[in-house]
Design a protein around this motif. Structure first.
Motif: not given
Length: 420
Positions: A55-69
Motif C-alpha cells: 500500500l505504501r509503495n502504490i500510494a507513493w507512486a500515485v502521489e507522484r503521478v497525480n502531482q504532475r497534473g
C-alpha cells in the motif's frame, strides 16, 4: 463478510520531481477523467504486513503521478484477509465502486482466481471491463499457458528469479547438497520444480537432499523444519517463501544453529534480516528487480526519496517495479487520451516503455510479462563495502553481487494471447 475498502488521502507535494520526471510525462494536455484503482491485498491476518507495505509503495507512486497534473488516479484499498473468496468479494465491491484497474500480487493463488473472474466479468459486461496489474504473483503459468489480455505482470516470474539465483549457485563450489522448502500452493510448487530442473541442468553435481512443502501462513513454529534442514547436511536452502513464512523459517534455522546458505526470493525484507542477525551475514542471498545498494546516484536518490516520505524503519520496504508499474499505467493513459476506454488503455500498456531513476522496464506484448534487469544481493553488515543502506533499521543490508540485464533475464513464453 464483504471485503472492506478505504479511500486513501494522498499527500500533495510529497514527492520531489526534477530529474526523475519521465520524458513522456512532459505533455501539456490533461487526460480526461479520473481512473479508479483498487488494491486488493491482505490488510489483516498473518500477511497483513505485506499488504500494508505494498500500500505504501502504490500510494507513493500515485502521489507522484497525480502531482504532475496530466493523469488523475484515485486509489482505494480492499482487504482480502489472505483468502481467495474474500479477494473475489473485494473484486465485486471494487467494480461496483467504479474501479477499472485492479492491483494485486501477494499470492499467485489469489492472482489466479482474480484473472479467471476478470476474464468472465469482461466478457459478460464489456461496458465495465477492468484491467489487472500484478506486481508480485510470480507463478510462471500466469504469463504462459494461462495468459490473459486483461492481465499484466510487472515482476519477474519464478523461473526468471531462479535463473538469476543460478548465476550465483553455479560458482558456489562448496555446494554439494541443497534442501528445497516452499509454501504448498502453485507458486511454492513452481519454485521447487524449477529449482530441481535448473540444478539438474547447471549443477548436476549438487544433490537435492530433501524437498518439502508446508501450509501457507499457518505454521507458527518452524523449528521441526529447521531441525530437518540441519540434519540433512545441506550446505544451502533454496526457498521462495515470503512474509512471515520466510521470517519464521530463517529465525528457526538460526535458533537451531544451521550455518548453511539461504538462496531466497524475498530474504531482503519484512523482518528476515533482523531475524537472522549476524548468522545471516554472507549467507543470505536474495534476488530482486532492484536493491537499495545498487551503486548509482539515481538509485540512491530514489531510495532516499522513499525514506523521506516514509521515515519509520518499519516502513522501509520499497520496490522499483511497483513504481514502474504505475508509471507504465500513466503512460498508457496519456497515450490513450482518456480513462473510459479500457481496451485502448490495455493496448497502449502492452507496449509500455518506462524509465524512472535510471531503471528501465518494457512490457512484452506477446504475454504481458514485464522485461527488466534483475539484481542478486548478499546480506552484510551496514557500513561494509557496498552496503550504505540497511534494511528496516536492522543494521544489515544487501550488497549487490550480480546485475543481470533485461535481455539475459528474459525467457521464452508459451502464451497464445487472445485479444478483443
Amino acid at each position: 463478510m464483504p471485503a472492506t475498502s478505504r479511500r486513501l488521502a494522498l499527500k500533495a507535494g510529497a514527492f520531489a520531481l526534477g530529474a526523475c520526471l519521465p520524458a513522456w510525462a512532459l505533455a501539456n494536455a490533461r487526460v480526461d477523467g479520473v481512473l479508479k484503482l483498487a488494491l486488493i491485498e491482505s490488510m489483516s491476518g498473518p500477511f497483513a504486513n505485506t499488504g500494508e507495505a505494498v500500500l505504501r509503495n502504490i500510494a507513493w507512486a500515485v502521489e507522484r503521478v497525480n502531482q504532475r497534473g496530466v493523469v488523475k488516479l484515485e486509489l482505494q484499498r480492499f482487504d482480502s484477509k489472505g483468502q481467495n473468496e474474500e479477494a473475489l468479494s473485494a473484486l465485486r465491491a471494487a467494480i461496483d465502486a467504479g474501479a477499472r484497474v485492479i492491483l494485486q500480487g501477494n499470492s499467485s493463488a489469489t492472482a489466479s482466481v482474480l484473472i479467471e473472474a476478470i476474464n468472465k466479468h469482461n466478457e459478460r459486461e464489456p461496458d465495465k471491463r477492468v484491467l489487472f496489474l500484478n506486481y508480485s504473483a510470480v507463478e510462471p503459468s500466469l504469463t504462459n499457458e494461462r495468459c490473459s489480455f486483461w492481465h499484466f505482470r510487472f515482476d519477474a516470474h519464478a523461473n526468471m528469479r531462479i535463473a538469476a539465483l543460478m548465476d550465483v549457485i553455479r560458482e558456489d563450489k562448496a555446494l554439494k547438497g541443497v534442501y528445497l522448502i516452499g509454501q504448498d500452493y502453485s507458486f511454492g510448487q513452481a519454485v521447487l520444480r524449477e529449482a530441481r530442473e535448473q540444478l539438474a541442468r547447471q549443477r548436476p553435481d549438487v544433490k537435492v537432499l530433501a524437498q518439502e512443502l508446508h501450509p501457507v501462513g499457518r505454521v507458527k513454529d518452524f523449528a521441526p523444519y529447521a531441525v530437518k534442514i540441519k540434519a540433512s547436511g545441506a550446505q544451502a536452502v533454496i526457498t521462495g517463501n515470503w512474509g512471515n513464512d520466510l521470517t519464521l523459517l530463517v529465525k528457526a534455522a538460526r535458533d537451531v544453529g544451521y550455518e548453511g546458505m539461504f538462496y531466497t526470493f524475498y530474504g531482503n525484507a519484512l523482518g528476515a534480516p533482523a531475524a537472522l542477525g549476524d548468522a545471516g551475514v554472507g549467507k543470505v542471498i536474495a534476488v530482486a528487480d532492484w536493491l537499495p545498494n545498487v551503486q548509482t546516484a539515481e538509485s540512491e536518490a530514489f531510495y532516499q526519496s522513499f525514506r523521506k516520505r516514509f521515515p519509520k524503519p518499519q516502513d522501509d520496504y520499497v520496490h522499483m517495479r511497483m513504481q514502474l508499474m504505475i508509471e507504465a499505467l500513466a503512460q498508457a493513459l496519456e497515450q490513450a487520451g482518456n480513462v473510459s476506454d479500457v481496451v485502448q488503455v490495455a493496448r497502449k500498456l502492452e507496449h509500455a516503455d518506462v524509465t524512472l531513476f535510471g531503471q528501465r522496464g518494457v512490457m512484452r506484448a506477446a504475454d504481458h510479462q514485464f522485461q527488466q534487469s534483475l539484481v542478486v544481493g548478499m546480506m552484510e553488515r551496514v557500513g561494509s563495502p557496498g552496503v550504505k543502506f540497511d534494511v528496516e533499521g536492522s543494521g544489515y543490508g544487501f550488497r549487490v553481487i550480480r546485475q543481470i540485464s533485461a535481455d539475459k533475464a528474459e525467457q521464452p513464453t508459451t502464451c497464445k494471447m487472445v485479444r478483443p
